[in-house]
Design a protein around this motif. Sequence first.
Motif, short mmCIF file in Angstrom:
data_model
loop_
_atom_site.label_atom_id
_atom_site.label_comp_id
_atom_site.label_asym_id
_atom_site.label_seq_id
_atom_site.Cartn_x
_atom_site.Cartn_y
_atom_site.Cartn_z
N UNK A 181 10.99 -9.81 6.30
CA UNK A 181 9.78 -10.29 5.65
C UNK A 181 9.32 -9.27 4.61
N UNK A 182 8.39 -9.70 3.75
CA UNK A 182 7.82 -8.80 2.75
C UNK A 182 7.23 -7.56 3.42
N UNK A 183 6.48 -7.76 4.49
CA UNK A 183 5.84 -6.63 5.16
C UNK A 183 6.86 -5.69 5.80
N UNK A 204 10.01 0.70 2.76
CA UNK A 204 10.04 1.34 1.44
C UNK A 204 8.77 2.13 1.13
N UNK A 205 7.63 1.66 1.60
CA UNK A 205 6.33 2.32 1.52
C UNK A 205 5.67 2.29 0.14
N UNK A 206 6.41 2.49 -0.93
CA UNK A 206 5.81 2.65 -2.26
C UNK A 206 5.80 1.34 -3.02
N UNK A 207 4.61 0.92 -3.45
CA UNK A 207 4.46 -0.22 -4.35
C UNK A 207 3.96 0.31 -5.69
N UNK A 208 4.85 0.36 -6.67
CA UNK A 208 4.46 0.85 -7.99
C UNK A 208 3.67 -0.23 -8.72
N UNK A 227 0.22 11.74 -0.35
CA UNK A 227 1.01 10.62 0.17
C UNK A 227 1.35 10.81 1.63
N UNK A 228 1.81 11.99 1.98
CA UNK A 228 2.22 12.20 3.37
C UNK A 228 1.03 12.04 4.32
N UNK A 229 -0.13 12.53 3.94
CA UNK A 229 -1.31 12.39 4.79
C UNK A 229 -1.70 10.92 4.97
N UNK A 230 -1.57 10.15 3.89
CA UNK A 230 -1.88 8.72 3.95
C UNK A 230 -0.92 8.00 4.89
N UNK A 231 0.36 8.34 4.80
CA UNK A 231 1.34 7.72 5.69
C UNK A 231 1.11 8.14 7.13
N UNK A 232 0.80 9.41 7.34
CA UNK A 232 0.52 9.90 8.69
C UNK A 232 -0.71 9.19 9.29
N UNK A 233 -1.64 8.79 8.42
CA UNK A 233 -2.84 8.10 8.89
C UNK A 233 -2.57 6.66 9.28
N UNK A 234 -1.36 6.17 8.97
CA UNK A 234 -0.97 4.85 9.45
C UNK A 234 -0.83 3.76 8.42
N UNK A 276 0.82 1.16 6.15
CA UNK A 276 2.13 0.53 6.15
C UNK A 276 2.81 0.74 4.80
N UNK A 277 2.00 0.95 3.75
CA UNK A 277 2.52 1.20 2.42
C UNK A 277 1.39 1.67 1.53
N UNK A 278 1.73 2.04 0.29
CA UNK A 278 0.71 2.51 -0.65
C UNK A 278 0.96 1.89 -2.02
N UNK A 279 -0.13 1.59 -2.71
CA UNK A 279 -0.03 1.15 -4.09
C UNK A 279 -0.33 2.31 -5.00
N UNK A 280 0.57 2.58 -5.94
CA UNK A 280 0.41 3.73 -6.83
C UNK A 280 0.55 3.28 -8.28
N UNK A 281 -0.48 3.55 -9.06
CA UNK A 281 -0.48 3.19 -10.47
C UNK A 281 -0.26 4.40 -11.35
N UNK A 282 -1.35 4.92 -11.91
CA UNK A 282 -1.26 5.98 -12.90
C UNK A 282 -0.67 7.28 -12.41
N UNK A 283 -0.71 7.53 -11.11
CA UNK A 283 -0.11 8.75 -10.59
C UNK A 283 1.41 8.68 -10.52
N UNK A 284 1.96 7.53 -10.80
CA UNK A 284 3.41 7.36 -10.88
C UNK A 284 3.81 6.81 -12.25
N UNK A 285 3.16 5.74 -12.65
CA UNK A 285 3.46 5.12 -13.95
C UNK A 285 2.54 5.76 -14.98
#
Length: 233
Positions: A2-4, A10-14, A165-172, A174-183
């Motif tokens: 599934x998508x989830x 993968x965790x990262x949604x650019x 990022x690591x702290x966010x993942x450790x906090x639970x 399921x994934x993260x959305x990242x805009x300007x800090x990546x793109x």
Amino acid sequence: MSILEVLNREKIMAMIRGLRPDTVDRTVEALVQGGIRFLEVTTNTEGVYELVERLRQRYEGQLLIGIGTVLDADMAAKSIDAGAQFIVSPNLDEEVIAYGLRHEIDVFPGVMTPTEIVRAVNVGAKAVKVFPTGSLGGAAYLKEVRAPLDHIPMIASGSVGLNNLRNILDAGAIGVGIGGNLVKRQWIEAERFNEIQKLAREFMDIVAEFQAQSTGFLLSSSVAMEDPQGSRS
């Protein structure tokens, strides 16, 4: 999967927002070469629906592509017609969730409070986007709100970067959305697409390390439960 399930792996949604059409292709290619497998293109990007339709054809089997900043059911309809594989909103709109459900497309609504989080799930959302995570308190807020609501998958969005990022993942999350800090727009304008590829790889390396350590912990816990006296023998 599934998508989830894929997002959990993968965790990262650019996120692509407001890029000029002539820079999108090279930006997306840099992200893909850097290991990104989830892409959100927002509706305030020029020609978003045609763009997503084209990207779906080009990256079939390589990218999961959704449309973000979907604010009403009409935008949801256009997104699905364009081939969006998921929908993301900055707010909780029950009509958008209902439209996604009717068309079997996951909708990740933006939420802030425990009340909104529970409401979103009650009306059919399979996961929520905690937004803006940074302004709400980052990993600390996510950890606190998940304490009573850890059965609800949460995507963190807003001020997520290499530094947290690591702290966010450790906090639970399921994934993260990242805009300007990546793109990074300044890199795109300077045609430094190799830098975006390198940065994407740095994000994915953190994910790989997190996944490896999480798997190791689970395996260790499993062995301990199966043979609770093993360490004493």
